[in-house]
Write an enzyme that holds these catalytic residues in place. Structure first.
Site, short mmCIF file in Angstrom:
data_model
loop_
_atom_site.label_atom_id
_atom_site.label_comp_id
_atom_site.label_asym_id
_atom_site.label_seq_id
_atom_site.Cartn_x
_atom_site.Cartn_y
_atom_site.Cartn_z
N ASP A 1 -7.55 2.57 6.77
CA ASP A 1 -7.35 2.58 5.32
C ASP A 1 -6.70 1.28 4.85
O ASP A 1 -7.06 0.74 3.81
CB ASP A 1 -6.45 3.75 4.91
N GLU B 1 0.83 -1.19 0.00
CA GLU B 1 0.00 0.00 0.00
C GLU B 1 0.88 1.25 0.00
O GLU B 1 1.70 1.44 0.88
CB GLU B 1 -0.88 -0.04 1.26
N ASP C 1 -1.07 -1.10 5.76
CA ASP C 1 -0.92 -0.48 7.08
C ASP C 1 -1.89 -1.10 8.07
O ASP C 1 -2.94 -1.60 7.70
CB ASP C 1 -1.24 1.02 6.98
N ASP D 1 -4.05 0.18 9.86
CA ASP D 1 -5.07 1.17 10.23
C ASP D 1 -6.32 0.95 9.37
O ASP D 1 -6.40 -0.02 8.62
CB ASP D 1 -4.52 2.59 10.06
#
Ligand code: 0RA
Length: 642
Positions: free
Chosen positions: A510, A433, A506, A508
């Site tokens: 997103d 990503e 990641d 998180d």
């Protein structure tokens, strides 16, 4: 009226009904034969197995409520309000019914119960298997106004069945088990995964109430759907615009088989993979005779209706089964006496008689529905005609794309940093990503066998786009050409250039989005790569803990707690990694990419399927469910790493 089944004084019948075959040592010797594996999938099967027994009790109409609790100590309790396992002494074995159920292996769960008990497959192996694979297990039965209790260790009786108290006239069974760490590779239950299965069971068994609770995080949920699979379809279609306001519902019985179908078309979906078949509460992901019966019934009926009512005339459109399935969400839920589960994962229904049963029930009832609801029928016909037109257009677009060679493997994407070793068996592709993490990965990797493909931003939502649109998306095209498998009709999974395809995002929200998108893409378009076990998820650390010279990366909250405890807590510097970009190339290599240290999680069809379902929550335009999802999961950081 007295309920005979809970009055043991009345007879010696009930324990005698339990048929017994062999002992439990075989289960501990070869656990995978009984529960599929000893990884987290096998671990979760233990819970499903115990719950299945309660579900059987519910299918016979004796149980209305099931509670599942993940206890603080790592054990699990499943409680039901069924009849309670018989406590009387079995004539032949001179043992109580409870002890027999818990210690003898019986094929196919032949409890001599009348209804649709699950047999074959990974489910229905019997609670004794759970007992054999538990460090300890305690069963409590409420029957005849008394509470009975018995304890086992690794399947062996530790105490006689004894009366430990009185109770009111409410009967039931409560099983608490601690999975054995000598058997399982992991002992950590995934609350979210169990929760989704309990939700599914509640949809499939209307009127049944199921609760699930995690004592460690405090999370809990109750599921109860009076509308059953009608509500299941509405749930799957929530946040999307239906083509017709109501869900078509069919419910009938033939030759001892119970067939239930709920279906609804979406106005703006082009997906053809939203028919979910179940047999005796098992999600038969590989399909089977009930699914082919459904498809045949659907196509024949809609085609006949189209012919009889002048649709498709004059525009020489040949409507196909695909055209009638585009945008359709359906649950096919059948219950049958002796299911045969086949296929690689035992999740394919094999009973040949079922095809005709489902097809004829569906044809008859669907035709009735169309005739009674001509407005709905018209919308369905128009949608199928549009699909047929689009199919023609898409084929032309694909031919064009193919001619341009965009999907050819000779044309590797510019962003790909390929590896030097040409052998797919040892080659790994990291799909990363963002450009910055991609940069770190390129510097940190072992270029001999590790290739890096950075993806910028979000890839397209593959469910909402037709194939031609999807192929316009640069990120999708880069992935396809990097993999070298071709696509769609030309998809050749065996030509993949990498046997490890590793998604690295990641930790998180997103990152979770992108991972979900990628899972969905692979699930819908490159499923064989998942089946072959080539798709993985990288597991970057969540924290770096530092005290003095000591340094340690940790990968989940539990590990963090354990290390902090071990180090005594004070003066520890805790660095939280929010993104991959926060790690320098050597840290990224050390923690996430170096085969010696890294953790890779293989993505299973089950994971991909769940991602596919989560899709709408994460991707939908509506803020509410998404926020709920994020809040719910933030409360249990161990469950999902966002
Ligand atoms: C054997 C026979 C009967 C019930 C059960 C087993 C039973 C097993 C489990 C496991 C979890 N919950 C359960 N509830 C019931 C029939 C008993 C009768 O005829 O009274």
């Amino acid at each position: 009226m007295e309920d005979e089944s809970v009055s043991d004084e009345k007879g010696v019948y009930d324990s005698d009904k339990i048929k017994v075959l062999e002992g439990l040592s075989a289960v501990r010797k070869r656990p995978s034969m009984y529960i599929g594996s000893t990884d987290e999938n096998g671990l979760h099967h233990l819970v499903y197995e115990v719950v299945d027994n309660s579900i059987d009790e519910a299918m016979e109409g004796y149980c209305s409520s099931i509670d599942v609790t993940l206890n603080q100590d790592g054990s699990v309790t499943v409680r039901d309000d069924g009849r309670g396992i018989p406590v009387s002494i079995h004539q032949q074995y001179q043992r109580s019914g409870v002890e027999i159920v818990m210690t003898k292996l019986h094929a196919g769960g032949k409890f001599d119960r009348k209804s649709y008990t699950v047999s074959g497959g990974l489910h229905g192996v019997g609670v004794s298997v759970v007992n054999a694979l538990s460090e300890w297990l305690v069963v409590k039965v409420r029957r005849n106004g008394k509470i009975y209790r018995q304890e086992y260790r690794r399947g062996e009786v530790m105490s006689e069945l004894e009366v430990v108290g009185d109770c009111d006239d409410r009967s039931g069974t409560e099983t608490t088990f601690m999975p054995d760490n000598e058997i399982f590779e992991t002992l950590e239950f995934d609350y979210r995964r169990l929760k989704e299965r309990m939700r599914e069971l509640a949809f499939l068994n209307k009127d049944l109430r199921i609760t699930i609770k995690d004592e460690s995080s405090g999370a809990s949920q109750e599921f109860h759907y009076e509308g059953g699979i009608i509500e299941f379809v509405k749930y799957l279609n929530r946040e999307k615009e239906p083509l017709n306001p109501h869900v078509i519902y069919i419910n009938d019985r033939m030759n001892g088989v119970h067939v239930e179908v709920a279906m609804q078309y979406l106005a703006h979906s082009y997906s053809m993979n939203n028919v979910y078949p179940f047999a005796n509460n098992i999600h038969t992901v590989e399909g089977g005779t009930h699914l082919t019966g459904f498809r045949a019934g659907l196509t024949n009926t809609l085609k006949k209706y189209a012919d009889d009512n002048g649709y498709g005339n004059g525009n020489d459109m040949d409507l196909t089964g695909d055209d009638f399935r585009e945008g359709l969400t359906a649950i096919v839920n059948i219950k049958l006496p002796e299911p045969q589960f086949e296929g690689q994962t035992k999740m394919k229904l094999g009973n040949s008689e079922i095809r005709g049963v489902v097809q004829s029930i569906l044809s008859e009832k669907l035709m009735m529905y169309l005739e009674e609801n001509p407005r709905d029928a018209e919308r369905i016909m128009d949608k199928a005609l549009m699909a047929a037109k689009a199919r023609t257009a898409a084929r032309k677009a694909k031919e064009l794309t193919r001619r341009k060679g965009i999907l050819g493997s000779m044309d590797l994407p510019g962003k790909l940093a390929d590896c030097s070793n040409p052998d797919p068996k040892v080659s790994e592709l990291y799909i990363v990503e963002g450009d910055s993490a991609g940069g770190s990965a390129k510097q940190g990797r072992d270029r001999n066998f590790q290739a890096i493909l950075p993806l910028r931003g979000k890839i397209i939502n593959v469910e909402k786009a037709r194939i031609d649109k999807m192929l316009d998306n640069k990120e999708i095209r880069s992935m396809i050409s990097a993999l070298g498998t071709g696509f769609d009709e030309e998809f050749k999974p065996e030509e993949t250039r990498y046997h490890k395809i590793i998604i690295m995002t990641d930790a998180d929200v997103d990152g979770a989005h992108i991972r979900t998108l990628l899972f969905t893409f692979f699930y819908r378009y490159m499923r064989e790569l998942i089946d072959m076990g080539y798709l993985y998820m990288a597991q970057p650390p969540l924290y770096k803990l530092k005290r003095g010279k000591r340094e340690q990366y940790v990968y989940n909250e539990r590990e963090k707690r354990e290390i902090l405890e071990e180090w005594g807590g004070r003066g520890v510097n805790i660095q939280r990694y929010k993104g991959l970009g926060e790690m320098n190339p050597s840290e990224l290599w050390e923690t996430t990419m170096n085969p010696e240290n890294r953790f890779l999680a293989r993505v299973t069809i089950q994971d991909a399927l769940e991602a596919d379902r989560l899709f709408d929550i994460l991707m939908g335009k509506e803020v509410e469910p998404r926020r709920d999802f994020i809040e719910e999961n933030a409360a249990q950081a161990d469950d999902i790493d966002i």
